[in-house]
Design an enzyme around this catalytic site. Structure first.
Site, PDB file in Angstrom:
ATOM      1  N   HIS A  80       0.811  -1.218   0.000  1.00  0.00           N
ATOM      2  CA  HIS A  80       0.000   0.000   0.000  1.00  0.00           C
ATOM      3  C   HIS A  80       0.845   1.269   0.000  1.00  0.00           C
ATOM      4  CE1 HIS A  80      -2.301  -3.236   2.110  1.00  0.00           C
ATOM      5  NE2 HIS A  80      -3.137  -2.917   1.149  1.00  0.00           N
ATOM      6  N   CYS A 102       3.386  -1.299  -4.296  1.00  0.00           N
ATOM      7  CA  CYS A 102       2.953  -1.593  -5.669  1.00  0.00           C
ATOM      8  C   CYS A 102       3.413  -0.466  -6.591  1.00  0.00           C
ATOM      9  CB  CYS A 102       1.435  -1.721  -5.718  1.00  0.00           C
ATOM     10  SG  CYS A 102       0.781  -1.861  -7.396  1.00  0.00           S
ATOM     11  N   GLU A 132      -2.962   3.314   2.027  1.00  0.00           N
ATOM     12  CA  GLU A 132      -2.523   3.935   0.776  1.00  0.00           C
ATOM     13  C   GLU A 132      -2.736   5.446   0.804  1.00  0.00           C
ATOM     14  OE1 GLU A 132      -3.722   3.988  -3.912  1.00  0.00           O
ATOM     15  OE2 GLU A 132      -4.023   2.096  -2.832  1.00  0.00           O
ATOM     16  N   CYS A 200      -6.333   1.251 -10.437  1.00  0.00           N
ATOM     17  CA  CYS A 200      -5.408   0.293 -11.059  1.00  0.00           C
ATOM     18  C   CYS A 200      -6.152  -0.634 -12.008  1.00  0.00           C
ATOM     19  CB  CYS A 200      -4.637  -0.476  -9.982  1.00  0.00           C
ATOM     20  SG  CYS A 200      -5.364  -2.027  -9.449  1.00  0.00           S
ATOM     21  N   SER A 228     -10.140  -5.045   3.157  1.00  0.00           N
ATOM     22  CA  SER A 228      -9.700  -4.897   1.771  1.00  0.00           C
ATOM     23  C   SER A 228     -10.660  -3.987   1.027  1.00  0.00           C
ATOM     24  CB  SER A 228      -9.645  -6.266   1.080  1.00  0.00           C
ATOM     25  OG  SER A 228      -9.508  -6.123  -0.320  1.00  0.00           O
ATOM     26  N   SER A 229     -10.191  -2.806   0.678  1.00  0.00           N
ATOM     27  CA  SER A 229     -11.043  -1.829   0.000  1.00  0.00           C
ATOM     28  C   SER A 229     -11.572  -2.373  -1.321  1.00  0.00           C
ATOM     29  CB  SER A 229     -10.247  -0.535  -0.244  1.00  0.00           C
ATOM     30  OG  SER A 229     -11.014   0.399  -0.960  1.00  0.00           O
TER      31      SER A 229
END
Length: 335
Positions: A80, A102, A132, A200, A228-229
């Protein structure tokens, strides 16, 4: 006699691991192989309970704060991303680091730095408290304001309406993000868009597959963790696409059989942090209850891969020991 209705499963493709998650998980495994345990990881490497538990069994130690890592050890930053201040904390703590952010998140970080250097006000679309968002905001805290949905737009104030740009958390719903962007453009007609969409590719692809699958499903089961979004967004997208019901589960044994009442078609997918073994367990659970006819709903091909963090090419145990020796203090590696 009336024949019983055909029971089927629609299995989304693509689903599960994206390139960034795959890179991060392999990075932890490689670090453990090369340097031995413990490898400390700041926050969950990815938002999935099964993955975190599996890596813990191999010797990964997950911490919430950099200060929890003893000097002379190795700490890895999660997929993140983290703010520059966290890198500084690691340096002060005499830690060797591996950055598993990432590359698509890194792109957003670089955009934030560039627009801040050009003195733009940056409107970051995302969810408050998400790792993030915290990491991206930390790149330019004096220039970034968080916009957590269209309802936040009215209270946003900027210095110059002609020098405003939007960026976004990479794991949001595409539709939700563009609704917020439209509201921002109404208020700030001069709003600049980033050079490429920040959502993404994997998030978009999984949402497209769920839209197609959800339109034909009575029930959609999304495999993923509650923090987890992108997994939570898949549940929302399924319902908006027309699924009568949709639920998020970490494991097959969390499925409630009552959800299957009157259901002939079950859609199944998984978030971008989910290994396929968990989906296979859900398919087996459904198969035991008569849902044996599995059809693949394929909407995209994915071939993107990312190289492993460059730090894995160095002797980080030696680096960590050197940092302790040079800067003083105890805390040799516990490996």
């Amino acid at each position: 006699m009336t024949a019983s209705p055909r029971r089927r499963v629609l299995l989304a493709a693509p689903r599960g691991y994206c390139a960034g998650v795959d890179r991060a998980v392999i990075a932890v495994e490689k670090a453990l192989e090369q340097y031995g345990a413990p490898i400390y990881v700041r926050h969950e490497i990815v938002h999935n309970k099964y993955v975190v538990q599996s890596l813990e069994k191999k010797g990964a130690v997950f911490v919430e704060r950099t200060e929890e890592v003893p000097p002379g050890n190795i700490v890895m930053f999660s997929a993140h991303g983290v703010a520059p201040a966290v890198h500084e904390e690691a340096a002060r703590g005499r830690l060797a680091t591996i950055d598993a952010t990432c590359p698509l998140v890194t792109k957003v970080h670089k955009e934030a730095v560039r627009y801040a250097n050009e003195d733009y006000d940056i409107l970051l679309i995302g969810h408050e408290g998400h790792e993030e968002v915290i990491g991206t905001s930390g790149e330019a805290p004096d220039h970034i304001q968080l916009v957590d949905g269209p309802e936040d737009v009215a209270k946003i104030e900027v210095r110059d309406p002609e020098r405003v740009v939007w960026l976004s958390q990479t794991t949001l719903s595409v539709d939700e993000t563009m609704e917020t962007v439209d509201a921002l453009k109404t208020k700030f007609p001069g709003l600049v868009s980033p050079p490429s969409d920040d959502i993404c590719y994997a998030t978009q692809n999984r949402q497209v597959a769920v839209k197609q699958m959800g339109a034909e499903s009575d029930l959609v089961i999304v495999v993923g963790s509650r923090n987890s979004s992108n997994s939570k967004r898949l549940v929302e997208v399924a319902k908006l696409a027309g699924a009568r019901d949709a639920h998020l589960v970490d494991f097959a044994d969390e499925i409630d059989e009552a959800w299957l009442d009157g259901v002939t078609t079950v859609g199944v997918t998984s978030g971008a942090s989910v290994p396929d073994v968990l989906v296979e367990q859900v398919l087996a659970w459904l198969g035991e209850r008569g849902y044996t006819d599995v059809e693949i709903v394929k909407t995209a091909e994915e071939s993107i891969t990312f190289s492993l963090p460059k730090e894995l090419r160095r002797d980080l145990r030696e680096e960590a020991a050197t940092l302790v020796a040079e800067r003083g203090g105890s805390g040799a590696s516990q490996a």
